[in-house]
Design a protein around this motif. Structure first.
Motif, mmCIF file in Angstrom:
data_model
loop_
_atom_site.group_PDB
_atom_site.id
_atom_site.type_symbol
_atom_site.label_atom_id
_atom_site.label_comp_id
_atom_site.label_asym_id
_atom_site.label_seq_id
_atom_site.Cartn_x
_atom_site.Cartn_y
_atom_site.Cartn_z
ATOM 1 N N HIS A 586 0.708 -1.003 -0.030
ATOM 2 C CA HIS A 586 0.212 0.225 0.035
ATOM 3 C C HIS A 586 1.067 1.364 0.090
ATOM 4 N N ARG A 587 1.170 2.137 -1.218
ATOM 5 C CA ARG A 587 1.864 2.668 -1.615
ATOM 6 C C ARG A 587 1.543 3.894 -1.368
ATOM 7 N N SER A 588 2.293 5.506 -0.209
ATOM 8 C CA SER A 588 1.502 6.652 0.022
ATOM 9 C C SER A 588 3.143 7.446 -0.242
ATOM 10 N N ARG A 589 2.751 8.749 -0.141
ATOM 11 C CA ARG A 589 4.249 9.236 -0.220
ATOM 12 C C ARG A 589 4.071 10.255 1.013
ATOM 13 N N VAL A 590 5.288 9.142 1.800
ATOM 14 C CA VAL A 590 5.660 9.121 2.974
ATOM 15 C C VAL A 590 7.173 10.183 3.114
ATOM 16 N N ASP A 591 7.283 10.651 4.347
ATOM 17 C CA ASP A 591 8.562 11.869 4.374
ATOM 18 C C ASP A 591 9.203 10.616 5.568
ATOM 19 N N LEU A 592 9.984 9.764 4.430
ATOM 20 C CA LEU A 592 10.915 9.475 5.307
ATOM 21 C C LEU A 592 11.718 9.857 7.118
ATOM 22 N N THR A 593 12.266 11.115 6.658
ATOM 23 C CA THR A 593 12.947 11.690 7.638
ATOM 24 C C THR A 593 11.864 12.027 9.106
ATOM 25 N N GLN A 594 10.640 11.849 9.119
ATOM 26 C CA GLN A 594 9.782 11.467 9.972
ATOM 27 C C GLN A 594 9.313 10.100 10.541
#
Length: 736
Positions: A586-594
């Motif tokens: 289930h892909r989404s636009r994720v803030d990897l830093t957070q």
């Protein structure tokens, strides 16, 4: 017996007749019915005289006129300006030239010399600086150099004019410039002439103003002068002549005339013998049938009938080549030795021996020619011989040759180079070439290297075949040598790829078998350990005499081991599903830093308890990527848990996250391992693999395998780097 001698006489006359045609084609036409003044040598003398008469006597250029034709282009200015480098380079070079000399003058207290040197240096630097600042300054310098060349040419032309007058004083001329009307005279053209040429308005004498013999003055210099711009042509009418008196007294003409007459007498004698041979051959031609019978009977016993027709043709061509070479040798002996050789006995013996050799080789040629004729004198015989020839068999094989066009091209080039030598020499002899030996030498420089290349390729082919045999027998420890860029080297590279593929396949097969065995062993061990504890403590619980405290302790252990067994089985199922791709993301636009900060933050207390010093380096701005947030959290969690289990206490753990120059998001975890990592680092991705080979830790051995599966599902990249005890995991995924 008499008939056989007649046949042999016809053959000898035929050979000499062919030789007569050969000599007439070469030079005979220059002497038969010609005078000395019609000869090529005298015509060459006229060409030299008329070519130099203009620029040295009747059309001498004026220095100022030539200087006015000088043109200086911007390209010449730039070339002159940068001839010795850039401005800075030229100034540095001049300073370097004077630096030591000035210092020596200072050391010797030679003030006057020092001042002079400094002045010279500064003037040169000033001149060079002016070159780069002012085009006109450079143009004047180039103009001066070109004008100096013209002055040099004019001076040389004056000196050459005096020599011209002495060398050609036997010529008389009276020529008038059709444009200016000016007339130039030398000698008396009204005297009785041995040779005379008249020039009219329709056929004038064209006189150049620049001598061809003095052109090198403009070329052997750094200054470029376009001589074509200096050329100027004038037309003249009148007469040039050689008087009979001058012809009788001039040594040059007399020497050439006498030599021509000697050559002419030799040619008349030779052609008299030639015509006599033709008449004799016609007179005794009745023996021609006997000649064919004799040659045919010789053919039946000859070894050539055992060979195919193309072999016989090759021998015939070789004999014909030898025949024409021997004819050339005989011709040159008759042509020149009769004039320059004053030992007539030696001359006759020499000519006689060479003629005998010519007759023997010529006889061999005509006999083979008759043999060939009798072998193919019918269409059926010709067809049978052609189809049984080596060349026909070779033609059948050419189809296979062109399966690989590259090999076909290389083969054709080498064969063409090898046969070019013989073909060029034959063409030169038939075409009346003047330098057959030179042509032969040039052809050898082509054919011999081609032969060397061919032999080298064949040796290389043998080496490839031997190495291929070794590979077929299982010896895979040595590469096939790759030489150059030929089709054979390409084949060698393919064999190396095949060998490497076989070795890799064998290695992977062995590795697969080993990992398969290890997987079964590790799964059995990791599942049996908690299961054994469960069975053991279950049996203990069955005892009636245990205390309540012991019962609680056993139940706690059973709960712990059951949970352990559950985690192992769930992890194994999960990694299997991920490896097979049987899982949905289930892909989404994720803030990897957070995400990383939160996932790592949950383990800060565990890291502190494990005496590990966490050092995080995170970007100030968020970095986004399209990922399954839950799975990516599991990835980060597994990597941190891996650190907690295997990092050495009291060391630092580095967690870094950044955006790379390629636009990827890069997550790095580095720690010092408490166990020695001696195995292949990539094998740590395998299931149930642990850095702790003794398997004393509580890890399942599936953490990195699960992490790798998550990375693969996202199309990202994950790598492990081991340097001694330093363990580093790098994960990269395209950032948004």
């Amino acid at each position: 017996m008499i008939k056989k001698w007649k046949s042999l006489l016809v053959l000898m006359c035929l050979i000499w007749t062919i030789f007569g045609v050969f000599t007439f084609y070469n030079v005979g036409y220059q002497y038969i019915g010609k005078s000395y003044f019609d000869s090529e040598n005298f015509q060459h003398e006229i060409d030299n005289f008329t070519a130099e008469l203009g620029p040295l006597v009747i059309n001498v250029p004026n220095a100022e006129e030539l200087k006015n034709k000088i043109e200086i282009t911007q390209t010449e200015i730039e070339d002159h300006r940068n001839y010795y480098g850039t401005l800075g380079q030229q100034i540095d070079n001049i300073k370097a030239q004077y630096e030591q000399r000035i210092q020596e003058a200072i050391d010797a207290n030679a003030t006057e010399l020092k001042t002079k040197l400094v002045s010279e240096r500064d003037n040169k630097i000033k001149d060079i600086t002016a070159n780069f600042e002012d085009d006109e300054h450079v143009r004047k310098k180039i103009l001066a150099e070109k004008e100096a060349l013209i002055d040099k040419y004019i001076k040389a032309a004056k000196g050459e004019s005096k020599n011209f007058g002495k060398n050609y004083d036997y010529w008389s001329y009276e020529l008038t410039n059709t444009e200016t009307g000016k007339t130039y005279r030398a000698g008396d053209v009204t005297e009785s002439s041995a040779y005379k040429i008249k020039y009219t308005d329709r056929k004038p004498l064209y006189a150049w103003n620049i001598s061809e013999n003095l052109r090198d003055i403009f070329y052997n210099t750094e200054t470029y002068v376009n001589v074509d711009d200096l050329y100027e042509t004038a037309e003249y009418t009148g007469v040039i002549a050689i008087s009979k008196k001058a012809a009788m007294s001039e040594d040059v003409i007399q020497g050439g005339y006498q030599q021509f007459q000697q050559f002419q007498r030799n040619q008349y004698t030779h052609y008299f013998i030639w015509l006599t041979s033709i008449l004799m051959a016609v007179f005794v031609w009745r023996g021609r049938k006997d000649l064919l019978q004799i040659v045919t009977s010789m053919k039946e016993k000859d070894l050539l009938t055992k060979y195919k027709i193309d072999v016989q043709i090759i021998l015939l061509l070789i004999t014909s080549l030898m025949y024409f070479i021997s004819a050339q040798v005989v011709f040159e002996s008759i042509e020149y030795n009769s004039v320059y050789n004053y030992n007539y006995v030696r001359f006759i013996l020499d000519i006689g021996f060479k003629i005998v050799v010519l007759m023997v080789i010529g006889s061999a040629f005509f006999v083979q020619l008759i043999w060939l004729y009798t072998r193919v004198n019918t269409l059926k015989k010709l067809e049978e011989n052609v189809k049984s020839s080596y060349l026909w068999s070779l033609g059948d094989s050419l189809t296979d040759l062109f399966i690989n066009r590259s090999i076909a091209l290389h083969s054709i080039v080498m064969l063409a180079a090898a046969f070019f030598g013989g073909g060029s020499l034959v063409a030169t002899m038939i075409g009346g070439g003047a330098f057959p030996v030179l042509v032969l030498g040039i052809c050898m420089f082509i054919g011999f290297p081609a032969m060397i290349v061919f032999l080298s390729r064949m040796g290389y082919l043998n080496r490839i075949m031997k190495d291929t045999k070794d590979m077929a027998e299982g010896r895979l420890n040595r590469d096939v040598k790759v030489k150059g860029k030929s089709p054979l080297s390409g084949h060698a590279e393919n064999l190396n790829h095949l060998r490497e593929g076989v070795r890799t396949s064998m290695h992977e097969q062995a590795k697969s078998e080993r990992l398969k065995t290890e997987l079964i062993t590790n799964v059995s061990h990791d599942l049996r350990t908690p299961l054994t504890s469960i069975i053991t403590y279950t049996d203990l619980l069955k005892k009636p005499n245990i205390t309540e405290e012991e019962r609680k302790q056993y139940i706690h252990i059973l709960d712990k081991k059951s949970e352990r067994l559950k985690v192992l089985i769930e992890d194994l199922f999960e990694v299997s599903k991920m490896a097979s791709g049987n899982i949905e993301l289930h892909r989404s636009r994720v803030d990897l830093t957070q995400l990383i900060q939160q996932a790592v933050g949950e383990h800060k207390e565990d890291l502190t308890q494990s005496q590990l010093d966490l050092r995080m380096t995170m970007p100030h701005d968020p970095i986004f990527a399209y990922v399954d947030g839950q799975k990516w959290w599991r990835l980060i969690d597994n990597l941190i848990v891996n650190v907690l289990k295997y990092a050495l206490e009291g060391t630092r753990v580095y967690v870094t996250f950044k955006r790379t120059a390629d636009g990827d998001a890069e997550f790095t975890v580095k720690n010092v391992a408490k166990y020695e990592i001696s195995e292949d680092a990539e094998e740590l991705f395998e299931r149930f693999k642990r850095a702790d080979a003794s398997r004393h830790t509580e890890g399942s051995g599936l953490g990195l395998a699960i992490a790798q599966s998550i990375v693969d599902l996202h199309g990202a990249r994950m790598s492990i780097d081991v340097d001694g005890d330093l363990f580093k995991v790098i994960v990269r995924i395209p950032a948004v």
